[in-house]
Design a protein around this motif. Structure first.
Motif, PDB file in Angstrom:
ATOM      1  N   ALA A 122      40.033  27.345  34.487  1.00 42.14           N
ATOM      2  CA  ALA A 122      40.027  27.411  33.029  1.00 42.14           C
ATOM      3  C   ALA A 122      40.386  28.819  32.551  1.00 42.14           C
ATOM      4  CB  ALA A 122      38.659  27.000  32.494  1.00 42.14           C
ATOM      5  N   ALA A 123      39.847  29.826  33.223  1.00 42.52           N
ATOM      6  CA  ALA A 123      40.151  31.212  32.852  1.00 42.52           C
ATOM      7  C   ALA A 123      41.640  31.494  32.995  1.00 42.52           C
ATOM      8  CB  ALA A 123      39.338  32.166  33.726  1.00 42.52           C
ATOM      9  N   LEU A 124      42.227  31.041  34.099  1.00 38.85           N
ATOM     10  CA  LEU A 124      43.638  31.297  34.349  1.00 38.85           C
ATOM     11  C   LEU A 124      44.528  30.546  33.363  1.00 38.85           C
ATOM     12  CD1 LEU A 124      45.874  32.542  36.087  1.00 38.85           C
ATOM     13  CD2 LEU A 124      45.686  30.560  37.614  1.00 38.85           C
ATOM     14  N   GLU A 125      44.232  29.286  33.130  1.00 38.61           N
ATOM     15  CA  GLU A 125      45.101  28.467  32.288  1.00 38.61           C
ATOM     16  C   GLU A 125      44.976  28.794  30.801  1.00 38.61           C
ATOM     17  OE1 GLU A 125      45.181  24.291  32.977  1.00 38.61           O
ATOM     18  OE2 GLU A 125      45.303  24.494  35.161  1.00 38.61           O
ATOM     19  N   PHE A 126      43.810  29.326  30.384  1.00 37.14           N
ATOM     20  CA  PHE A 126      43.587  29.562  28.959  1.00 37.14           C
ATOM     21  C   PHE A 126      43.344  31.032  28.632  1.00 37.14           C
ATOM     22  CE2 PHE A 126      42.733  25.121  29.760  1.00 37.14           C
ATOM     23  CZ  PHE A 126      43.450  24.508  28.729  1.00 37.14           C
ATOM     24  N   ASN A 127      43.739  31.901  29.579  1.00 33.69           N
ATOM     25  CA  ASN A 127      43.767  33.346  29.326  1.00 33.69           C
ATOM     26  C   ASN A 127      42.396  33.899  28.943  1.00 33.69           C
ATOM     27  OD1 ASN A 127      45.442  35.666  29.378  1.00 33.69           O
ATOM     28  ND2 ASN A 127      45.549  35.685  27.138  1.00 33.69           N
ATOM     29  N   LEU A 128      41.411  33.621  29.798  1.00 33.80           N
ATOM     30  CA  LEU A 128      40.044  34.073  29.572  1.00 33.80           C
ATOM     31  C   LEU A 128      39.541  34.854  30.781  1.00 33.80           C
ATOM     32  CD1 LEU A 128      38.623  30.672  28.263  1.00 33.80           C
ATOM     33  CD2 LEU A 128      39.263  32.632  26.837  1.00 33.80           C
ATOM     34  N   SER A 129      38.495  35.621  30.579  1.00 30.83           N
ATOM     35  CA  SER A 129      37.790  36.242  31.697  1.00 30.83           C
ATOM     36  C   SER A 129      36.638  35.331  32.098  1.00 30.83           C
ATOM     37  CB  SER A 129      37.254  37.620  31.298  1.00 30.83           C
ATOM     38  OG  SER A 129      38.313  38.540  31.111  1.00 30.83           O
ATOM     39  N   GLY A 130      36.067  35.594  33.278  1.00 26.08           N
ATOM     40  CA  GLY A 130      34.977  34.724  33.699  1.00 26.08           C
ATOM     41  C   GLY A 130      34.208  35.221  34.897  1.00 26.08           C
ATOM     42  N   TYR A 131      33.298  34.343  35.348  1.00 23.57           N
ATOM     43  CA  TYR A 131      32.381  34.667  36.443  1.00 23.57           C
ATOM     44  C   TYR A 131      32.210  33.437  37.334  1.00 23.57           C
ATOM     45  CZ  TYR A 131      31.248  38.659  33.508  1.00 23.57           C
ATOM     46  OH  TYR A 131      31.340  39.801  32.764  1.00 23.57           O
ATOM     47  N   GLN A 156      52.584  34.163  39.789  1.00 23.39           N
ATOM     48  CA  GLN A 156      53.032  34.825  38.579  1.00 23.39           C
ATOM     49  C   GLN A 156      52.038  34.632  37.445  1.00 23.39           C
ATOM     50  OE1 GLN A 156      55.740  36.916  38.296  1.00 23.39           O
ATOM     51  NE2 GLN A 156      54.723  37.384  36.340  1.00 23.39           N
ATOM     52  N   ALA A 157      51.423  33.449  37.397  1.00 25.39           N
ATOM     53  CA  ALA A 157      50.422  33.188  36.354  1.00 25.39           C
ATOM     54  C   ALA A 157      49.239  34.140  36.492  1.00 25.39           C
ATOM     55  CB  ALA A 157      49.957  31.742  36.425  1.00 25.39           C
ATOM     56  N   ILE A 158      48.790  34.371  37.731  1.00 33.51           N
ATOM     57  CA  ILE A 158      47.677  35.305  37.957  1.00 33.51           C
ATOM     58  C   ILE A 158      48.090  36.720  37.578  1.00 33.51           C
ATOM     59  CG2 ILE A 158      46.240  36.370  39.736  1.00 33.51           C
ATOM     60  CD1 ILE A 158      46.191  33.669  41.156  1.00 33.51           C
ATOM     61  N   SER A 159      49.315  37.088  37.889  1.00 28.47           N
ATOM     62  CA  SER A 159      49.803  38.417  37.527  1.00 28.47           C
ATOM     63  C   SER A 159      49.805  38.593  36.009  1.00 28.47           C
ATOM     64  CB  SER A 159      51.213  38.624  38.092  1.00 28.47           C
ATOM     65  OG  SER A 159      51.736  39.885  37.712  1.00 28.47           O
ATOM     66  N   ASN A 160      50.280  37.574  35.294  1.00 24.29           N
ATOM     67  CA  ASN A 160      50.313  37.634  33.828  1.00 24.29           C
ATOM     68  C   ASN A 160      48.894  37.670  33.251  1.00 24.29           C
ATOM     69  OD1 ASN A 160      53.086  37.428  34.043  1.00 24.29           O
ATOM     70  ND2 ASN A 160      53.144  35.246  33.564  1.00 24.29           N
ATOM     71  N   TRP A 161      48.025  36.860  33.831  1.00 22.31           N
ATOM     72  CA  TRP A 161      46.623  36.795  33.399  1.00 22.31           C
ATOM     73  C   TRP A 161      45.947  38.153  33.561  1.00 22.31           C
ATOM     74  CZ3 TRP A 161      42.443  37.459  36.781  1.00 22.31           C
ATOM     75  CH2 TRP A 161      41.175  37.097  36.298  1.00 22.31           C
ATOM     76  N   SER A 162      46.158  38.787  34.699  1.00 19.88           N
ATOM     77  CA  SER A 162      45.572  40.095  34.970  1.00 19.88           C
ATOM     78  C   SER A 162      46.159  41.162  34.059  1.00 19.88           C
ATOM     79  CB  SER A 162      45.795  40.467  36.437  1.00 19.88           C
ATOM     80  OG  SER A 162      45.259  41.739  36.737  1.00 19.88           O
ATOM     81  N   ALA A 163      47.471  41.109  33.826  1.00 20.91           N
ATOM     82  CA  ALA A 163      48.140  42.090  32.962  1.00 20.91           C
ATOM     83  C   ALA A 163      47.628  42.012  31.529  1.00 20.91           C
ATOM     84  CB  ALA A 163      49.645  41.876  33.003  1.00 20.91           C
ATOM     85  N   ALA A 164      47.124  40.833  31.142  1.00 21.78           N
ATOM     86  CA  ALA A 164      46.585  40.657  29.788  1.00 21.78           C
ATOM     87  C   ALA A 164      45.182  41.245  29.648  1.00 21.78           C
ATOM     88  CB  ALA A 164      46.569  39.174  29.429  1.00 21.78           C
ATOM     89  N   GLY A 165      44.654  41.811  30.747  1.00 24.62           N
ATOM     90  CA  GLY A 165      43.345  42.460  30.694  1.00 24.62           C
ATOM     91  C   GLY A 165      42.191  41.570  31.096  1.00 24.62           C
ATOM     92  N   ASN A 166      42.482  40.380  31.616  1.00 20.42           N
ATOM     93  CA  ASN A 166      41.422  39.463  32.020  1.00 20.42           C
ATOM     94  C   ASN A 166      40.885  39.824  33.402  1.00 20.42           C
ATOM     95  OD1 ASN A 166      41.561  37.521  29.747  1.00 20.42           O
ATOM     96  ND2 ASN A 166      43.627  37.168  30.543  1.00 20.42           N
TER      97      ASN A 166
END
Length: 301
Positions: A122-131, A156-166
């Motif tokens: 959910a965090a990856l697909e919806f651009n959220l941080s989590g635990y 690439q999705a994980i790279s984009n997610w991380s670059a967004a500060g998540n």
């Protein structure tokens, strides 16, 4: 507005998701409420709970872990992928409602075991941080979702997610069977590639020297090391400790091996390392197996 929550609060909320879903678990930590109750898929097999802390302007959507046969089938057959696909539409609706009802709040995902796998996805697909705690991975089934494929695939999705500060913070118990299988052995996808690892509690001692007694102790130890309650207890003890005793580590485990030992020896040594208290009971079995192998080898020569 606060940024992030502690590993202990995350574990407590994951545990509380079982309670709101009608299972065992733990109490909702102070300052948090569950205004919507639990949300489930159409079958009622998958569930999550939205927790809100108005004093910190935070929302945590905690996915419940495996609690029924359908959950366990998903764990074994597709690494939790079918469970995520079942609850995903409900999550999307809940996320939209939360964003409407709590504008400006930090929204995070959370979960343990199967719930941790869904929290990551959910965090990856919806651009959220989590635990997560002792989490399942992001399944290959989820990696085929349009939210991920439209970015060129999961890497690439994980790279984009991380670059967004998540960020995603994973806390595991040493020797947890889920992360040992899906991460260490199968090398499946996890957002946190350097999770915090808590020293496991003492393993369960066998009630007898029989094979059944030994296997039962190993199974009970594995379950103990996997449950959310154990994560909460270990983090609570760590928080209450007055000194840094080294109870956490950023390395998942330490291992020793001997190139001269046989596969049987290595296997039993691994079992002994996993559940130290049963080592003495396994040794006679190991000796017997090795003797049989030695006699067979001599006969063949």
């Amino acid at each position: 507005m606060a940024t992030g929550i502690s590993a202990l609060t995350a574990a407590e909320l994951s545990n509380a998701a079982y309670v709101t879903a009608g299972y065992g678990g733990g109490a909702i930590p102070a300052g948090w409420v569950a205004p919507y109750g639990q949300d489930t898929d159409s079958s009622g097999n998958e569930a999550f709970t939205v927790f809100v802390n108005q004093s910190t302007s935070q929302v945590v959507i905690a996915f419940r872990g495996s609690s029924n046969l359908v959950n366990y089938e998903s764990d074994l057959l597709n690494s939790g992928g079918s469970a995520w696909e079942a609850i995903k539409p409900v999550f999307q609706q809940a996320l939209a409602q939360v964003q409407k009802d709590y504008p400006g709040y930090q929204i995070m995902t959370d979960g343990g075991s199967l719930g941790g796998g869904m929290a990551q996805t959910a965090a990856l697909e919806f651009n959220l941080s989590g635990y997560g705690q002792n989490s399942m991975p992001i399944s290959s089934m989820a990696a085929a979702d349009s939210e991920i494929q439209s970015q060129g695939g999961v890497t690439q999705a994980i790279s984009n997610w991380s670059a967004a500060g998540n960020t995603f913070s994973e806390t595991n118990v040493q020797n947890d069977p889920a992360t040992f299988l899906y991460s260490t052995i199968e090398k499946q996808t996890y957002l946190d590639t350097n999770p915090t690892t808590l020293t496991a509690p003492a393993s369960v001692s066998p009630t007898s020297n029989s094979l059944v007694g030994i296997l039962s102790a190993i199974a009970q130890t594995a379950w103990q090391d996997h449950t959310g309650g154990t994560v909460v207890n270990l983090l609570s003890a760590q928080q209450n400790s007055t000194s840094n005793s080294g109870s956490t580590s950023n390395s998942s485990s330490t291992s020793t091996s001997s190139t001269s030992s046989s596969p049987v020896t290595q296997l039993v040594q691994a079992m002994a390392a996993y559940a130290p208290s049963v080592a003495a009971h396994i040794t006679p079995v190991l000796t017997g197996v090795e003797n049989v192998l030695a006699h067979l080898a001599a006969a063949l020569h």
